[in-house]
Scaffold this motif. Structure first.
Motif, PDB file in Angstrom:
ATOM      1  N   VAL A 165      40.137  42.754   1.533  1.00 24.22           N
ATOM      2  CA  VAL A 165      39.424  42.068   1.641  1.00 24.22           C
ATOM      3  C   VAL A 165      39.779  40.544   1.763  1.00 24.22           C
ATOM      4  O   VAL A 165      38.089  39.875   3.032  1.00 24.22           O
ATOM      5  CB  VAL A 165      39.533  41.525   0.023  1.00 24.22           C
ATOM      6  CG1 VAL A 165      39.461  40.523  -1.045  1.00 24.22           C
ATOM      7  CG2 VAL A 165      39.393  42.414  -1.213  1.00 24.22           C
ATOM      8  N   LYS A 166      40.642  40.253   2.428  1.00 25.13           N
ATOM      9  CA  LYS A 166      40.420  39.259   3.505  1.00 25.13           C
ATOM     10  C   LYS A 166      39.951  39.508   5.039  1.00 25.13           C
ATOM     11  O   LYS A 166      39.124  39.086   5.442  1.00 25.13           O
ATOM     12  CB  LYS A 166      42.035  38.422   3.675  1.00 25.13           C
ATOM     13  CG  LYS A 166      42.381  37.197   2.199  1.00 25.13           C
ATOM     14  CD  LYS A 166      43.935  36.906   2.716  1.00 25.13           C
ATOM     15  CE  LYS A 166      44.136  36.060   1.282  1.00 25.13           C
ATOM     16  NZ  LYS A 166      45.412  35.685   1.736  1.00 25.13           N
ATOM     17  N   THR A 167      40.139  41.021   5.194  1.00 22.90           N
ATOM     18  CA  THR A 167      40.130  40.729   6.484  1.00 22.90           C
ATOM     19  C   THR A 167      38.537  41.206   6.387  1.00 22.90           C
ATOM     20  O   THR A 167      37.886  41.141   7.521  1.00 22.90           O
ATOM     21  CB  THR A 167      40.977  42.529   6.485  1.00 22.90           C
ATOM     22  OG1 THR A 167      42.403  42.861   7.079  1.00 22.90           O
ATOM     23  CG2 THR A 167      39.938  42.955   8.062  1.00 22.90           C
ATOM     24  N   PHE A 168      37.795  42.605   5.428  1.00 23.48           N
ATOM     25  CA  PHE A 168      35.987  42.400   5.314  1.00 23.48           C
ATOM     26  C   PHE A 168      35.747  40.837   5.314  1.00 23.48           C
ATOM     27  O   PHE A 168      35.050  40.960   5.994  1.00 23.48           O
ATOM     28  CB  PHE A 168      36.754  42.838   3.311  1.00 23.48           C
ATOM     29  CG  PHE A 168      35.264  43.620   3.111  1.00 23.48           C
ATOM     30  CD1 PHE A 168      33.975  44.065   4.304  1.00 23.48           C
ATOM     31  CD2 PHE A 168      34.351  42.322   2.720  1.00 23.48           C
ATOM     32  CE1 PHE A 168      32.808  43.891   3.816  1.00 23.48           C
ATOM     33  CE2 PHE A 168      33.039  42.828   2.351  1.00 23.48           C
ATOM     34  CZ  PHE A 168      32.394  42.807   2.860  1.00 23.48           C
ATOM     35  N   TYR A 169      35.956  40.013   4.296  1.00 29.53           N
ATOM     36  CA  TYR A 169      35.633  38.901   4.140  1.00 29.53           C
ATOM     37  C   TYR A 169      35.259  38.189   5.788  1.00 29.53           C
ATOM     38  O   TYR A 169      34.494  37.482   6.647  1.00 29.53           O
ATOM     39  CB  TYR A 169      36.180  37.621   3.687  1.00 29.53           C
ATOM     40  CG  TYR A 169      35.512  37.191   2.773  1.00 29.53           C
ATOM     41  CD1 TYR A 169      34.773  36.846   2.320  1.00 29.53           C
ATOM     42  CD2 TYR A 169      35.321  38.424   1.326  1.00 29.53           C
ATOM     43  CE1 TYR A 169      33.877  36.694   0.866  1.00 29.53           C
ATOM     44  CE2 TYR A 169      34.384  38.129  -0.067  1.00 29.53           C
ATOM     45  CZ  TYR A 169      34.078  37.545  -0.463  1.00 29.53           C
ATOM     46  OH  TYR A 169      33.201  37.853  -1.376  1.00 29.53           O
ATOM     47  N   ARG A 170      36.465  38.000   6.874  1.00 28.99           N
ATOM     48  CA  ARG A 170      36.175  37.566   8.207  1.00 28.99           C
ATOM     49  C   ARG A 170      35.193  38.786   8.967  1.00 28.99           C
ATOM     50  O   ARG A 170      34.753  37.821   9.681  1.00 28.99           O
ATOM     51  CB  ARG A 170      37.371  37.836   8.682  1.00 28.99           C
ATOM     52  CG  ARG A 170      38.043  37.275  10.329  1.00 28.99           C
ATOM     53  CD  ARG A 170      39.386  37.221  10.130  1.00 28.99           C
ATOM     54  NE  ARG A 170      40.330  38.279  10.374  1.00 28.99           N
ATOM     55  CZ  ARG A 170      40.993  38.488   9.585  1.00 28.99           C
ATOM     56  NH1 ARG A 170      41.287  38.028   8.479  1.00 28.99           N
ATOM     57  NH2 ARG A 170      41.785  40.155   9.972  1.00 28.99           N
ATOM     58  N   LEU A 226      21.674  43.215  -9.811  1.00 27.17           N
ATOM     59  CA  LEU A 226      20.039  43.108  -9.964  1.00 27.17           C
ATOM     60  C   LEU A 226      19.900  41.894  -9.986  1.00 27.17           C
ATOM     61  O   LEU A 226      18.703  40.939  -9.074  1.00 27.17           O
ATOM     62  CB  LEU A 226      19.264  43.241 -11.092  1.00 27.17           C
ATOM     63  CG  LEU A 226      18.908  45.440 -11.063  1.00 27.17           C
ATOM     64  CD1 LEU A 226      18.246  45.982 -11.967  1.00 27.17           C
ATOM     65  CD2 LEU A 226      17.765  45.394  -9.214  1.00 27.17           C
ATOM     66  N   LYS A 227      20.668  40.389 -10.653  1.00 29.04           N
ATOM     67  CA  LYS A 227      20.230  39.069 -10.598  1.00 29.04           C
ATOM     68  C   LYS A 227      21.120  38.473  -9.549  1.00 29.04           C
ATOM     69  O   LYS A 227      20.660  37.091  -9.206  1.00 29.04           O
ATOM     70  CB  LYS A 227      20.718  38.280 -12.021  1.00 29.04           C
ATOM     71  CG  LYS A 227      20.359  39.392 -13.448  1.00 29.04           C
ATOM     72  CD  LYS A 227      20.997  38.955 -14.349  1.00 29.04           C
ATOM     73  CE  LYS A 227      19.911  38.983 -15.699  1.00 29.04           C
ATOM     74  NZ  LYS A 227      19.870  39.043 -17.142  1.00 29.04           N
ATOM     75  N   ASN A 228      22.052  38.956  -9.141  1.00 25.51           N
ATOM     76  CA  ASN A 228      23.218  38.545  -8.084  1.00 25.51           C
ATOM     77  C   ASN A 228      23.453  39.134  -7.020  1.00 25.51           C
ATOM     78  O   ASN A 228      23.126  40.012  -6.597  1.00 25.51           O
ATOM     79  CB  ASN A 228      24.604  38.308  -8.787  1.00 25.51           C
ATOM     80  CG  ASN A 228      24.308  37.408 -10.423  1.00 25.51           C
ATOM     81  OD1 ASN A 228      23.778  36.575 -10.256  1.00 25.51           O
ATOM     82  ND2 ASN A 228      24.735  37.760 -11.216  1.00 25.51           N
ATOM     83  N   SER A 229      23.965  37.994  -5.930  1.00 20.80           N
ATOM     84  CA  SER A 229      24.376  38.970  -4.481  1.00 20.80           C
ATOM     85  C   SER A 229      25.605  38.932  -4.192  1.00 20.80           C
ATOM     86  O   SER A 229      26.456  37.430  -4.793  1.00 20.80           O
ATOM     87  CB  SER A 229      23.584  38.331  -3.375  1.00 20.80           C
ATOM     88  OG  SER A 229      22.337  38.066  -3.417  1.00 20.80           O
ATOM     89  N   TYR A 230      26.020  39.830  -3.963  1.00 23.84           N
ATOM     90  CA  TYR A 230      27.397  39.902  -3.825  1.00 23.84           C
ATOM     91  C   TYR A 230      27.475  40.320  -2.235  1.00 23.84           C
ATOM     92  O   TYR A 230      27.546  41.322  -1.945  1.00 23.84           O
ATOM     93  CB  TYR A 230      27.987  41.114  -5.005  1.00 23.84           C
ATOM     94  CG  TYR A 230      27.529  40.388  -6.133  1.00 23.84           C
ATOM     95  CD1 TYR A 230      28.711  39.508  -6.856  1.00 23.84           C
ATOM     96  CD2 TYR A 230      27.336  41.060  -6.958  1.00 23.84           C
ATOM     97  CE1 TYR A 230      28.591  39.494  -8.447  1.00 23.84           C
ATOM     98  CE2 TYR A 230      26.503  40.422  -8.263  1.00 23.84           C
ATOM     99  CZ  TYR A 230      27.429  39.714  -8.746  1.00 23.84           C
ATOM    100  OH  TYR A 230      27.406  39.697  -9.970  1.00 23.84           O
ATOM    101  N   VAL A 231      29.327  40.036  -1.982  1.00 25.42           N
ATOM    102  CA  VAL A 231      29.621  40.313  -1.005  1.00 25.42           C
ATOM    103  C   VAL A 231      30.679  41.684  -1.037  1.00 25.42           C
ATOM    104  O   VAL A 231      30.109  42.234  -0.157  1.00 25.42           O
ATOM    105  CB  VAL A 231      30.353  39.019   0.365  1.00 25.42           C
ATOM    106  CG1 VAL A 231      30.746  39.759   0.928  1.00 25.42           C
ATOM    107  CG2 VAL A 231      29.034  37.806  -0.030  1.00 25.42           C
ATOM    108  N   LEU A 232      31.466  41.463  -1.614  1.00 27.47           N
ATOM    109  CA  LEU A 232      31.744  42.587  -2.295  1.00 27.47           C
ATOM    110  C   LEU A 232      31.988  43.330  -3.165  1.00 27.47           C
ATOM    111  O   LEU A 232      31.787  42.203  -4.473  1.00 27.47           O
ATOM    112  CB  LEU A 232      33.318  42.908  -1.110  1.00 27.47           C
ATOM    113  CG  LEU A 232      34.635  43.297  -1.807  1.00 27.47           C
ATOM    114  CD1 LEU A 232      34.088  44.676  -0.526  1.00 27.47           C
ATOM    115  CD2 LEU A 232      35.619  43.213  -1.222  1.00 27.47           C
ATOM    116  N   ILE A 233      32.060  44.354  -3.943  1.00 23.41           N
ATOM    117  CA  ILE A 233      32.142  45.119  -5.587  1.00 23.41           C
ATOM    118  C   ILE A 233      33.436  45.488  -4.888  1.00 23.41           C
ATOM    119  O   ILE A 233      33.641  46.736  -4.553  1.00 23.41           O
ATOM    120  CB  ILE A 233      30.926  45.426  -5.784  1.00 23.41           C
ATOM    121  CG1 ILE A 233      29.487  44.849  -5.212  1.00 23.41           C
ATOM    122  CG2 ILE A 233      31.249  46.674  -6.930  1.00 23.41           C
ATOM    123  CD1 ILE A 233      28.524  46.129  -6.094  1.00 23.41           C
TER     124      ILE A 233
END
Length: 375
Positions: free
Chosen positions: A114-119, A40-47
């Motif tokens: 994780v690297k592939t997802f970030y790309r 709720l407070k922060n923005s995340y790219v991946l959990i």
């Protein structure tokens, strides 16, 4: 940023160290409830979300996150040691998971995923930005096209009006001349002349805006007495609009360095608008003063005024203040040209207005700037 959610402290520490070693920004939560508060407070790219946790399990956390508009697009990777059956893997995907990895975790594989997802995430982000930019550009083309069409329509009408009037007065002149009625001939000639002056003004504005667009608006700057210029303008405006009294307040008592004709053009535009947008009134206030080597000139009327929305656009090209009860003539470029003239003199232009109570247009400029803005 990555959020790692696991109720086992050793897992949190080891995963955090691995990702930070590879330059990922990492946050952690030791329970589902804590994770939801952080989402709720922060923005995340991946959990990265553990399935087996006391209280809320990973599936419940994922379903709750999908209900948050801010985080519903956040990707989730499930980690599970116990629930390795197909039904649990299927539940993970149906709960919004991007992937489902069983423990013990092969860190190399997890890191690669994780690297592939970030790309992929970065590529999608750039594509979305490009799409947004393209849509904005398309809307700007559409708006420009609409304004151009509207301007052509307005210009055609505004140019035809004085031409039609002149044609009518010429026909009346022919009849009056044949009758030898010199008084009527003189009256019709004056009216035809007035319409020709309107036509000349419209054409001059069109030429000026063309020069501004092409960067060819020229200035002939020299020293001139601003007080004399204002007195002459007031005299001419009063003769052509005898129903209005223009009060002058203040004196400059100095010469101004600038293009006298262009500064006069701005003041005439201010006064013309003050008269045009003040039906039913009879007074206008023109204020002038010099302070700290800066000239201030303002024209205040007591007419229809403008709303805050209109104030935001009044110096825009082709913008015209329209009232539902009456239509005012003009191409909507006079104030745009005036703003360009003042800018080229190193000054600023502005307006104060209250709807229904009138407007005050003003400009300021250095009285002797001969370098940077000299053109």
């Amino acid at each position: 940023m990555i959020l790692i959610v696991d109720d086992t402290p050793e897992n949190l520490i080891s995963l955090k160290k691995v990702f930070e070693k590879h330059d990922f920004e990492v946050d952690t939560a030791s329970s589902g409830e804590e994770a939801l508060k952080k989402v709720l407070k922060n923005s995340y790219v991946l959990i990265i979300l553990d399935v087996q946790m006391p209280g809320m399990d990973g599936f419940e956390v994922a379903e709750a996150i999908s209900g948050y508009s801010k985080a519903k697009e956040t990707a989730i990777i499930f980690l599970s040691a116990a629930n390795t059956e197909f039904k649990f893997i299927a539940k993970g995907y149906s709960s919004g998971g991007l992937d489902y990895i069983t423990k013990p975790v092969d860190m190399n594989i997890l890191l690669l995923k994780v690297k592939t997802f970030y790309r992929i995430y970065e590529q999608n982000r750039k594509l979305n930005e490009m799409q947004k930019s393209l849509l904005e550009e398309i809307e700007f083309r559409k708006e420009a096209e609409r304004k151009k069409d509207e301007f052509i329509s307005i210009a055609s009408h505004e140019l035809k009006t004085p031409l039609t009037s002149v044609k009518g007065y010429v026909q009346l002149l022919e009849r009056s001349v044949s009758k030898g009625d010199s008084e009527t001939v003189k009256k019709h000639l004056n009216k035809a002349q007035s319409q020709l002056e309107k036509l000349n003004s419209l054409i001059a504005d069109l030429l000026d805006i063309s020069k501004i667009e092409s960067g060819k608006l020229k200035f002939n700057k020299q020293n001139f007495p601003i007080d004399i210029l204002l007195d002459n303008v007031i005299e001419v405006m009063t003769q052509s609009n005898p129903e209005f009294k223009i009060h002058k307040k203040g004196l400059a008592n100095c010469e101004i360095y600038g293009d006298e004709m262009r500064i006069e053009q701005v003041i005439v535009n201010f006064l013309t608008n003050a008269i045009k947008y003040s039906p039913g009134t009879s007074e206008i206030l023109l204020t002038i003063n010099v302070s700290n080597d800066e000239l201030y000139v303002a024209v205040k009327d007591y007419g229809i005024g403008m709303s805050p929305e209109q104030l935001d656009h009044v110096f825009d090209k082709f913008y015209r203040v329209e009232e539902t009860s009456q239509r005012f003539q003009g191409l909507g470029i006079g104030l745009y040209i005036s703003a360009e003239i003042i800018k080229r003199h190193g000054g600023q232009i502005g307006v104060n207005s209250i709807y229904g109570e009138g407007s005050e247009f003003y400009f300021t400029m250095p009285i002797n700037l001969k370098t940077e803005f000299n053109a």
